[in-house]
Design a protein around this motif. Structure first.
Motif, PDB file in Angstrom:
ATOM      1  N   GLY A  61       0.769  -1.245   0.000  1.00 30.80           N
ATOM      2  CA  GLY A  61       0.000   0.000   0.000  1.00 30.80           C
ATOM      3  C   GLY A  61       0.790   1.280   0.000  1.00 30.80           C
ATOM      4  N   SER A  62       2.124   1.200  -0.209  1.00 28.78           N
ATOM      5  CA  SER A  62       2.897   2.446  -0.221  1.00 28.78           C
ATOM      6  C   SER A  62       2.586   3.253  -1.477  1.00 28.78           C
ATOM      7  N   ARG A  63       2.968   4.501  -1.462  1.00 28.62           N
ATOM      8  CA  ARG A  63       2.626   5.413  -2.550  1.00 28.62           C
ATOM      9  C   ARG A  63       3.365   5.042  -3.832  1.00 28.62           C
ATOM     10  N   ALA A  64       2.650   5.067  -4.964  1.00 25.95           N
ATOM     11  CA  ALA A  64       3.239   4.720  -6.255  1.00 25.95           C
ATOM     12  C   ALA A  64       3.852   5.950  -6.913  1.00 25.95           C
ATOM     13  N   ASP A  65       4.869   5.695  -7.729  1.00 28.91           N
ATOM     14  CA  ASP A  65       5.526   6.766  -8.473  1.00 28.91           C
ATOM     15  C   ASP A  65       5.750   6.277  -9.895  1.00 28.91           C
ATOM     16  N   ALA A  66       5.434   7.115 -10.865  1.00 24.44           N
ATOM     17  CA  ALA A  66       5.608   6.723 -12.268  1.00 24.44           C
ATOM     18  C   ALA A  66       7.055   6.368 -12.570  1.00 24.44           C
ATOM     19  N   ASN A  67       8.016   6.909 -11.816  1.00 27.99           N
ATOM     20  CA  ASN A  67       9.429   6.621 -12.048  1.00 27.99           C
ATOM     21  C   ASN A  67       9.795   5.173 -11.742  1.00 27.99           C
ATOM     22  N   TRP A  68       8.901   4.465 -11.007  1.00 31.93           N
ATOM     23  CA  TRP A  68       9.160   3.061 -10.716  1.00 31.93           C
ATOM     24  C   TRP A  68       9.013   2.193 -11.970  1.00 31.93           C
ATOM     25  N   VAL A  69       8.285   2.654 -12.973  1.00 28.35           N
ATOM     26  CA  VAL A  69       8.079   1.854 -14.184  1.00 28.35           C
ATOM     27  C   VAL A  69       9.379   1.816 -14.991  1.00 28.35           C
ATOM     28  N   ARG A  70       9.795   0.634 -15.359  1.00 27.88           N
ATOM     29  CA  ARG A  70      11.043   0.450 -16.113  1.00 27.88           C
ATOM     30  C   ARG A  70      10.985   1.251 -17.419  1.00 27.88           C
ATOM     31  N   PRO A  71      12.063   1.957 -17.774  1.00 28.99           N
ATOM     32  CA  PRO A  71      12.088   2.742 -19.008  1.00 28.99           C
ATOM     33  C   PRO A  71      11.706   1.884 -20.215  1.00 28.99           C
ATOM     34  N   GLY A  72      10.855   2.454 -21.063  1.00 34.67           N
ATOM     35  CA  GLY A  72      10.425   1.769 -22.265  1.00 34.67           C
ATOM     36  C   GLY A  72       9.215   0.872 -22.077  1.00 34.67           C
ATOM     37  N   GLN A  73       8.732   0.732 -20.822  1.00 37.29           N
ATOM     38  CA  GLN A  73       7.579  -0.127 -20.540  1.00 37.29           C
ATOM     39  C   GLN A  73       6.368   0.724 -20.168  1.00 37.29           C
ATOM     40  N   GLU A  74       5.186   0.155 -20.348  1.00 37.30           N
ATOM     41  CA  GLU A  74       3.948   0.879 -20.061  1.00 37.30           C
ATOM     42  C   GLU A  74       3.492   0.739 -18.616  1.00 37.30           C
ATOM     43  N   LEU A 134      20.169 -14.818  -0.524  1.00 33.10           N
ATOM     44  CA  LEU A 134      19.866 -14.371  -1.884  1.00 33.10           C
ATOM     45  C   LEU A 134      20.907 -13.337  -2.289  1.00 33.10           C
ATOM     46  N   GLN A 135      21.413 -13.444  -3.542  1.00 34.43           N
ATOM     47  CA  GLN A 135      22.400 -12.493  -4.044  1.00 34.43           C
ATOM     48  C   GLN A 135      21.751 -11.608  -5.108  1.00 34.43           C
ATOM     49  N   VAL A 136      21.921 -10.306  -4.948  1.00 33.31           N
ATOM     50  CA  VAL A 136      21.413  -9.333  -5.917  1.00 33.31           C
ATOM     51  C   VAL A 136      22.575  -8.885  -6.794  1.00 33.31           C
ATOM     52  N   SER A 137      22.390  -8.974  -8.096  1.00 35.52           N
ATOM     53  CA  SER A 137      23.440  -8.558  -9.030  1.00 35.52           C
ATOM     54  C   SER A 137      22.847  -7.671 -10.112  1.00 35.52           C
ATOM     55  N   LYS A 138      23.694  -6.838 -10.684  1.00 38.78           N
ATOM     56  CA  LYS A 138      23.241  -5.901 -11.714  1.00 38.78           C
ATOM     57  C   LYS A 138      24.151  -6.035 -12.934  1.00 38.78           C
ATOM     58  N   THR A 139      23.534  -6.155 -14.092  1.00 42.64           N
ATOM     59  CA  THR A 139      24.293  -6.266 -15.339  1.00 42.64           C
ATOM     60  C   THR A 139      23.816  -5.203 -16.316  1.00 42.64           C
ATOM     61  N   THR A 140      24.690  -4.875 -17.266  1.00 45.69           N
ATOM     62  CA  THR A 140      24.317  -3.886 -18.283  1.00 45.69           C
ATOM     63  C   THR A 140      25.013  -4.223 -19.596  1.00 45.69           C
ATOM     64  N   ASP A 141      24.339  -3.945 -20.684  1.00 45.81           N
ATOM     65  CA  ASP A 141      24.934  -4.128 -22.010  1.00 45.81           C
ATOM     66  C   ASP A 141      25.260  -2.791 -22.653  1.00 45.81           C
ATOM     67  N   GLY A 142      25.224  -1.755 -21.837  1.00 46.40           N
ATOM     68  CA  GLY A 142      25.501  -0.414 -22.339  1.00 46.40           C
ATOM     69  C   GLY A 142      24.244   0.338 -22.718  1.00 46.40           C
ATOM     70  N   ALA A 143      23.208  -0.401 -23.037  1.00 41.15           N
ATOM     71  CA  ALA A 143      21.941   0.238 -23.417  1.00 41.15           C
ATOM     72  C   ALA A 143      20.891   0.064 -22.326  1.00 41.15           C
ATOM     73  N   GLU A 144      20.906  -1.091 -21.687  1.00 37.58           N
ATOM     74  CA  GLU A 144      19.938  -1.385 -20.631  1.00 37.58           C
ATOM     75  C   GLU A 144      20.648  -1.933 -19.408  1.00 37.58           C
ATOM     76  N   THR A 145      20.042  -1.680 -18.261  1.00 38.23           N
ATOM     77  CA  THR A 145      20.547  -2.225 -17.007  1.00 38.23           C
ATOM     78  C   THR A 145      19.487  -3.139 -16.428  1.00 38.23           C
ATOM     79  N   GLU A 146      19.934  -4.262 -15.873  1.00 36.33           N
ATOM     80  CA  GLU A 146      18.979  -5.220 -15.326  1.00 36.33           C
ATOM     81  C   GLU A 146      19.499  -5.781 -14.010  1.00 36.33           C
ATOM     82  N   THR A 147      18.577  -5.943 -13.057  1.00 37.78           N
ATOM     83  CA  THR A 147      18.911  -6.515 -11.755  1.00 37.78           C
ATOM     84  C   THR A 147      18.331  -7.913 -11.652  1.00 37.78           C
TER      85      THR A 147
END
Length: 554
Positions: A47-60, A504-517
């Protein structure tokens, strides 16, 4: 407990499916990898407040769902039943955030307002943030922590109920007091008007009778003359009165009817007319005998009628309504007098409501004081374990029976601490350093968390400012807590992560255009590598691995 978390297109996350288990789960990863991303996503389902910035870039839209396994006797399960949601072994919370910032929420497949998710959330998860030690300096948060440990919700509910009752009665009383002068002026006016009308004592229908009588008395001469004329014309006149003429006409027709019977009905009508004329003459004689010509009585009627008219003008009503106005004013006066009696009753009620509230606040204070002593000892002991051997923690509860009433009682709660020998005990914000405050905060969170009935507890880097042997103790505390509740801990300390039942291990990868966790559940071998990384940095040495294995073994 939380069994599964599914995240789609949330911030840097493209897709995550995380399974959680009983016991303690540690979430680790490189700095900046987004270790808290799972907690952020879960917070939206709670129930926390939503923010449009939470939506992944390029997604609806971003979509998050959380699955909780509930016991049939748990408060969350009972909440679902009382709110008429479909219930089985699982409770599924879902949240969707649109690119434009709008969001929708569901509970067990049913669309719900966000307020319902917020209402259910405290029964499912309790989240302790990394900045909670800052809240610890605030008086209202200190009071909330003490109450959560004490588990005297029934006393809090009673105080709140008594507070609402007292406030309601007090509001009514104060409203009357504010209107008192105006009401008293109204009462005095009504009392004068009622007394005036009481003295005049006009009865129902009397005004109409007076008016009619006045017309008759003031026109008695004209009425008498009209009666004499009519009586003479009908019956008593010497020549050609109506009765004589009808009698003559009737006699002539009666003789003629012997020759033509068609005249008989006509003659009968004349005979009836003669009877009516005689009756009218009789009534006129009686009227003349009854007609009053007393000037004294006329004066009396005129005076009373005039008074009635003047009173009616004063009240701006027709004279015929004066009697009803009299009754109305009596009713209004009685209501005002009853209002005065009601005010006295309200005063008694507010005094009783005040006493009831104060008694309830005192019972609540007694409960807090008793719990404060117990919790103070436990936190002091935890401080010793967290490398503050001379630490002493005291929760001070000051009750003021005359203090301003609040929904939470009238207590002033202050967290006092001393960390060094010879140092006087003082308020928390005056004594503790940043590192000490973090450790004290952790001790308080762990101690108060043991009293929670919430099945899942999350700790988001609450071990900030802690290192070395103290970190291992922190890990042991959380591990112990994980034996009775599900504990999910985001940490950067290998000593804490090693104490977890799952990692659990959290990792972040990028191909230069997109970043993914990504989030990966680690096997024992993988945990050794991750702990070694936490111990030695990016370069994992054999010595770091050996230390990691030793941590896991301990």
């Amino acid at each position: 407990m939380l069994s599964q978390l599914t995240v789609r297109n949330f911030a840097v996350v493209k897709s995550l499916d995380i399974e959680f288990h009983n016991g303690m789960t540690a979430i680790t990863g490189e700095t900046g990898a987004g270790k808290s991303i799972a907690l952020d996503a879960l917070s939206l389902c709670l129930g926390s407040r939503a923010d449009a910035n939470w939506v992944r870039p390029g997604q609806e839209k971003a979509e998050i769902s959380a699955v909780f396994t509930l016991a049939a006797d748990s408060p969350a399960y009972q909440w679902l039943i009382s709110n008429e949601f479909d219930t089985d072994e699982d409770c599924v919370l879902r949240r969707v955030i649109q690119r434009d910032g709008r969001s929708k929420a569901w509970i067990n497949g049913t669309p719900v307002p966000l307020s319902q998710q917020k209402s259910l959330a405290p029964l499912l998860v309790n989240i302790h943030g990394q900045h909670e030690h800052q809240l610890l300096l605030k008086e209202d948060h200190q009071l909330s922590l003490l109450d959560s440990y004490t588990r005297h919700q029934h006393l809090l509910d009673k105080v709140q109920e008594d507070y609402r009752n007292w406030a309601s009665v007090e509001k009514q009383y104060q409203h009357y007091q504010q209107q008192k002068e105006e009401l008293e002026a109204q009462r005095q006016l009504l009392e004068y008007q009622v007394n005036e009308l009481n003295e005049f004592a006009l009865t129902d229908g009397e005004f109409e009778e007076l008016d009619q009588k006045h017309k008759r008395l003031s026109n008695s001469k004209v009425l008498l003359e009209a009666g004499v004329f009519a009586l003479n014309a009908l019956y008593e006149g010497e020549h050609n009165n109506a009765a004589g003429l009808v009698q003559s006409a009737s006699q002539r027709l009666e003789e003629a009817a012997e020759m033509d019977t068609a005249l008989t009905p006509i003659n009968q009508l004349l005979q009836q007319a003669k009877v009516h004329i005689e009756e009218a003459a009789l009534e006129l004689r009686q009227y003349q005998d009854d007609l009053e010509l007393d000037p004294g009585e006329l004066q009396i009627v005129e005076e009373r009628l005039s008074t009635a008219i003047n009173l009616a003008k004063k009240h701006q009503i027709p004279g015929a309504e004066l009697s009803q106005q009299h009754k109305k004013l009596i009713s209004e006066l009685n209501s005002l007098e009853q209002a005065g009696e009601h005010a006295e009753q309200l005063d008694e009620e507010r005094q009783q409501a005040r006493k009831t509230y104060r008694d309830s606040a005192q019972k609540l204070s007694n409960s807090r004081e008793q719990a404060a002593k117990e919790l103070s000892q436990k936190i002091s002991q935890s401080m010793h374990e967290l490398n503050m051997p001379h630490g002493r923690f005291v929760i001070q509860v000051e009750h003021d029976a005359s203090a301003r009433a609040t929904r939470l009682g009238t207590d002033q709660v202050d967290f006092l601490v001393t960390t060094n020998p010879g140092q006087p005990i003082q308020s928390l914000n005056k004594v503790a350093s940043g590192g000490e405050l973090s450790r004290i905060s952790l001790a308080i969170q762990v101690m108060t968390a043991t009293q929670k009935t919430v099945p899942t507890m999350m700790f988001d880097e609450v071990d900030v400012g802690v290192s070395g042997p103290t970190a291992a103790i922190v890990g042991s505390m959380l591990q112990k807590l994980g034996k009775t509740s599900q504990v999910i801990c985001v940490t950067h300390l290998p000593q804490v992560a090693a104490k977890a039942h799952h990692q659990l291990q959290v990792s972040k990868t990028t191909d230069g255009a997109e970043t993914e966790t990504a989030v990966t559940a680690l096997s024992n071998e993988q945990r050794v590598i991750e702990l070694a990384r936490l111990l030695g940095g990016d370069k994992v040495t054999d010595m770091a691995k050996a230390n990691a294995k030793e941590l896991l073994a301990s």
